[in-house]
Scaffold this motif. Structure first.
Motif, PDB file in Angstrom:
ATOM      1  N   ALA A  89       0.837  -1.209   0.000  1.00  7.17           N
ATOM      2  CA  ALA A  89       0.000   0.000   0.000  1.00  7.17           C
ATOM      3  C   ALA A  89       0.867   1.253   0.000  1.00  7.17           C
ATOM      4  N   VAL A  90       1.921   1.240   0.795  1.00  2.00           N
ATOM      5  CA  VAL A  90       2.841   2.381   0.829  1.00  2.00           C
ATOM      6  C   VAL A  90       3.459   2.598  -0.554  1.00  2.00           C
ATOM      7  N   MET A  91       3.861   1.497  -1.195  1.00  3.43           N
ATOM      8  CA  MET A  91       4.416   1.595  -2.547  1.00  3.43           C
ATOM      9  C   MET A  91       3.382   2.147  -3.524  1.00  3.43           C
ATOM     10  N   GLY A  92       2.154   1.632  -3.451  1.00  9.82           N
ATOM     11  CA  GLY A  92       1.094   2.061  -4.365  1.00  9.82           C
ATOM     12  C   GLY A  92       0.765   3.536  -4.233  1.00  9.82           C
ATOM     13  N   LYS A  93       0.892   4.066  -3.033  1.00 13.11           N
ATOM     14  CA  LYS A  93       0.591   5.487  -2.807  1.00 13.11           C
ATOM     15  C   LYS A  93       1.674   6.410  -3.363  1.00 13.11           C
ATOM     16  N   GLN A  94       2.862   5.867  -3.604  1.00 12.93           N
ATOM     17  CA  GLN A  94       3.978   6.703  -4.042  1.00 12.93           C
ATOM     18  C   GLN A  94       4.167   6.725  -5.554  1.00 12.93           C
ATOM     19  N   ALA A  95       3.510   5.810  -6.274  1.00 13.15           N
ATOM     20  CA  ALA A  95       3.752   5.664  -7.709  1.00 13.15           C
ATOM     21  C   ALA A  95       2.575   6.142  -8.536  1.00 13.15           C
ATOM     22  N   VAL A  96       2.873   6.696  -9.722  1.00 18.26           N
ATOM     23  CA  VAL A  96       1.817   6.896 -10.718  1.00 18.26           C
ATOM     24  C   VAL A  96       1.566   5.578 -11.433  1.00 18.26           C
ATOM     25  N   VAL A  97       2.661   4.878 -11.818  1.00 15.70           N
ATOM     26  CA  VAL A  97       2.554   3.567 -12.473  1.00 15.70           C
ATOM     27  C   VAL A  97       3.488   2.593 -11.774  1.00 15.70           C
ATOM     28  N   VAL A  98       2.980   1.412 -11.445  1.00  8.25           N
ATOM     29  CA  VAL A  98       3.812   0.333 -10.909  1.00  8.25           C
ATOM     30  C   VAL A  98       4.051  -0.680 -12.023  1.00  8.25           C
ATOM     31  N   LEU A  99       5.328  -0.991 -12.282  1.00  5.54           N
ATOM     32  CA  LEU A  99       5.692  -2.056 -13.205  1.00  5.54           C
ATOM     33  C   LEU A  99       5.952  -3.298 -12.367  1.00  5.54           C
ATOM     34  N   ASN A 100       5.051  -4.257 -12.452  1.00 11.72           N
ATOM     35  CA  ASN A 100       5.113  -5.435 -11.592  1.00 11.72           C
ATOM     36  C   ASN A 100       5.832  -6.573 -12.312  1.00 11.72           C
ATOM     37  N   CYS A 101       7.032  -6.889 -11.829  1.00 10.40           N
ATOM     38  CA  CYS A 101       7.860  -7.941 -12.440  1.00 10.40           C
ATOM     39  C   CYS A 101       7.914  -9.206 -11.592  1.00 10.40           C
ATOM     40  N   VAL A 102       7.041  -9.346 -10.617  1.00  4.71           N
ATOM     41  CA  VAL A 102       7.115 -10.467  -9.670  1.00  4.71           C
ATOM     42  C   VAL A 102       6.165 -11.589 -10.106  1.00  4.71           C
ATOM     43  N   GLY A 103       6.724 -12.681 -10.588  1.00  4.62           N
ATOM     44  CA  GLY A 103       5.931 -13.838 -10.979  1.00  4.62           C
ATOM     45  C   GLY A 103       6.463 -15.092 -10.288  1.00  4.62           C
ATOM     46  N   PRO A 104       5.795 -16.259 -10.496  1.00  2.00           N
ATOM     47  CA  PRO A 104       4.568 -16.406 -11.266  1.00  2.00           C
ATOM     48  C   PRO A 104       3.426 -15.581 -10.664  1.00  2.00           C
ATOM     49  N   TYR A 105       2.686 -14.939 -11.544  1.00  2.00           N
ATOM     50  CA  TYR A 105       1.661 -14.008 -11.090  1.00  2.00           C
ATOM     51  C   TYR A 105       0.492 -14.696 -10.400  1.00  2.00           C
ATOM     52  N   ARG A 106       0.272 -15.962 -10.717  1.00  2.00           N
ATOM     53  CA  ARG A 106      -0.832 -16.669 -10.047  1.00  2.00           C
ATOM     54  C   ARG A 106      -0.589 -16.750  -8.543  1.00  2.00           C
ATOM     55  N   PHE A 107       0.675 -16.715  -8.122  1.00  2.00           N
ATOM     56  CA  PHE A 107       0.999 -16.784  -6.698  1.00  2.00           C
ATOM     57  C   PHE A 107       1.240 -15.406  -6.082  1.00  2.00           C
ATOM     58  N   TYR A 108       1.806 -14.485  -6.862  1.00  2.00           N
ATOM     59  CA  TYR A 108       2.272 -13.229  -6.277  1.00  2.00           C
ATOM     60  C   TYR A 108       1.636 -11.972  -6.874  1.00  2.00           C
ATOM     61  N   GLY A 109       0.787 -12.128  -7.887  1.00  2.00           N
ATOM     62  CA  GLY A 109       0.301 -10.968  -8.608  1.00  2.00           C
ATOM     63  C   GLY A 109      -0.854 -10.222  -7.977  1.00  2.00           C
ATOM     64  N   GLU A 110      -1.829 -10.944  -7.437  1.00  2.00           N
ATOM     65  CA  GLU A 110      -3.050 -10.286  -6.981  1.00  2.00           C
ATOM     66  C   GLU A 110      -2.840  -9.272  -5.863  1.00  2.00           C
ATOM     67  N   PRO A 111      -1.994  -9.549  -4.851  1.00  2.00           N
ATOM     68  CA  PRO A 111      -1.801  -8.529  -3.803  1.00  2.00           C
ATOM     69  C   PRO A 111      -1.294  -7.200  -4.359  1.00  2.00           C
ATOM     70  N   VAL A 112      -0.493  -7.257  -5.414  1.00  2.00           N
ATOM     71  CA  VAL A 112       0.047  -6.025  -6.002  1.00  2.00           C
ATOM     72  C   VAL A 112      -1.053  -5.284  -6.762  1.00  2.00           C
ATOM     73  N   VAL A 113      -1.854  -6.020  -7.529  1.00  2.00           N
ATOM     74  CA  VAL A 113      -2.990  -5.399  -8.228  1.00  2.00           C
ATOM     75  C   VAL A 113      -3.922  -4.738  -7.221  1.00  2.00           C
ATOM     76  N   LYS A 114      -4.238  -5.460  -6.157  1.00  2.00           N
ATOM     77  CA  LYS A 114      -5.144  -4.946  -5.132  1.00  2.00           C
ATOM     78  C   LYS A 114      -4.596  -3.661  -4.510  1.00  2.00           C
ATOM     79  N   ALA A 115      -3.303  -3.659  -4.176  1.00  2.00           N
ATOM     80  CA  ALA A 115      -2.689  -2.480  -3.564  1.00  2.00           C
ATOM     81  C   ALA A 115      -2.706  -1.296  -4.522  1.00  2.00           C
ATOM     82  N   CYS A 116      -2.474  -1.552  -5.805  1.00  2.00           N
ATOM     83  CA  CYS A 116      -2.481  -0.459  -6.788  1.00  2.00           C
ATOM     84  C   CYS A 116      -3.883   0.124  -6.944  1.00  2.00           C
ATOM     85  N   VAL A 117      -4.871  -0.744  -7.093  1.00  2.00           N
ATOM     86  CA  VAL A 117      -6.246  -0.280  -7.294  1.00  2.00           C
ATOM     87  C   VAL A 117      -6.729   0.508  -6.086  1.00  2.00           C
ATOM     88  N   GLU A 118      -6.423   0.021  -4.898  1.00  2.00           N
ATOM     89  CA  GLU A 118      -6.904   0.677  -3.682  1.00  2.00           C
ATOM     90  C   GLU A 118      -6.158   1.981  -3.372  1.00  2.00           C
TER      91      GLU A 118
END
Length: 427
Positions: A89-118
């Protein structure tokens, strides 16, 4: 020049999350190169991940490769971990765009999407995992739309060349384009090449969960897209392609599903004529086929069982005949590698009624570029981010979860890619 202004509360245009991963390190280098270009001189960026020490090493490495020692002082580091939502959440509040390079996304992707959207940050990833991509659309499209946030998946080699390539072919066709088949070939130097095993892991768990993908798709309750012109025939599971003069198999990545999502968006939002799409990849000659068949049989057998999946994950080089490795390609191998997408389209000329008769016109286009996984992918990802920063007024009017073609159809992304080594042309 980057149009979006940063602010004390959101100080970075771009934050690269997972910067110390195998792909992330090359995205860091590509952002550093891009910032050095005149129009992007005011771009502010940072890198993020769970280990400050590893992130510092990545910056040190990038500074050495690019001859830019100033990176160590100019680029900030954010410590964030997918297992710690507050840090995301702290990261999401500081960025205009987050480039998410952490995969496999099925295991690690959703928390980042959620933090960005929120927290109001746009999110770009390079996933080739249809289940992740489509579940994000199902779960976050409405919330992202309300927040004015763009979540755009598969902005790397899966699937920018295919999705934007179909749109380019449609733009260049004089009439109504109704179907495209793409044929991927990979060129390597004398030392060969390999792919980092993160992609291999995504494939393993994707095939193991294929039934869940079908169940997920039923939840959208989509109506079938209309078929204009002749129905595109499915090719066999192995065939000799006259188009690329080698044996060929259906492309197993996310390209077909991503292109279909784009076509659905264009039909529903802009009443465009949908383009049918088939994707294939060349595998070479007879010796390559024998290896592929043996590896394929082993893969299909082992992927069904948890013990088999553990073996596949543990020994990627063995079971893929060296295509996937835990160390990935060397820089020398990357420099000697390239890719080519040949797209064969058909449709109707402007004076022909698309509702009657067989298609009467054809077109062939090419998308060509450098090594696909760690050179072309960072280029595509970074240019997608710059497109959001500079051209949001011609992107979809509201936020949401989009495929690249749906998000960037009316932008200059193709022209941006052309300037950075990914070429689109009509043959």
């Amino acid at each position: 020049m980057v149009c979006v202004q940063t602010s004390p509360s959101r100080p970075y245009h771009i934050v690269i999350f997972g910067a110390s991963g195998f792909t992330g390190q090359f995205v860091v280098e590509e952002v550093a190169r891009t910032v050095a270009e005149g129009p992007n001189g005011n771009l502010k960026w940072a890198i993020a991940g769970r280990s400050k020490q590893k992130l510092e090493k990545v910056l040190e490495q990038a500074a050495g490769v690019l001859g830019k020692p100033e990176l160590m002082a100019e680029v900030d580091i954010i410590v964030a971990d997918v297992s710690e939502p507050d840090s995301l959440a702290v990261m999401g509040k500081q960025a205009v765009v987050v480039l998410n390079c952490v995969g496999p996304y099925r295991f690690y992707g959703e928390p980042v999407v959620k933090a960005c959207v929120e927290n109001g940050a746009h999110h770009i990833d390079i996933s080739g995992e249809p289940q992740f991509l489509e579940s994000m659309q199902l779960n976050y499209n409405s919330t992202a739309a309300e927040s004015g946030v763009y979540v755009i998946g598969s902005c790397g080699f899966d699937s920018i060349p295919a999705d934007m390539g179909v749109l380019y072919t449609k733009q260049q066709f004089k009439g109504t384009l109704t179907a495209v088949e793409s044929f991927l070939t990979i060129g390597t130097g004398p030392d060969g090449g390999s792919i980092h095993d993160g992609t291999w892991q995504s494939a393993i768990y994707g095939f193991a969960d294929s039934q869940k993908l079908q169940s997920l798709r039923r939840k959208f309750n989509h109506k079938p897209l209309p078929t204009i012109g002749s129905k595109l025939k499915r090719r066999g599971s192995l065939f000799y392609s006259d188009e690329i003069q080698q044996y060929t198999v259906p492309f197993m990545g996310s390209d077909p599903s991503v292109v279909k999502r784009t076509q659905r968006f264009l039909v529903e939002e802009h009443q465009d004529t949908p383009v049918q799409y088939g994707a294939y990849a060349g595998v070479g000659g007879v010796s390559s086929i024998l290896k592929l068949m043996f590896a394929g049989m082993m893969f299909w057998f082992l992927v069904k069982f948890s013990f088999g999946r553990s073996l596949l994950v543990k020994f990627p080089e063995l079971f893929s005949f060296g295509v996937f490795t835990k160390v990935g390609p060397t820089r020398k191998q990357m420099e000697a590698s390239s890719f080519q997408f040949a797209l064969y389209g058909e449709g109707y000329t402007e004076d022909q009624d698309a509702s009657h008769g067989k298609p009467n016109a054809k077109i062939r286009t090419l998308v060509q570029g450098p090594e696909c996984g760690y050179v072309a992918t960072p280029i595509a990802m970074v240019q997608a981010a710059l497109t959001i920063l500079n051209e949001s007024t011609v992107m979809p009017s509201k936020g949401g979860v989009y495929s690249p073609g749906a998000a960037f159809a009316k932008t200059t992304l193709i022209e941006r890619l052309q300037k950075h080594g990914i070429q689109f042309s009509v043959v």
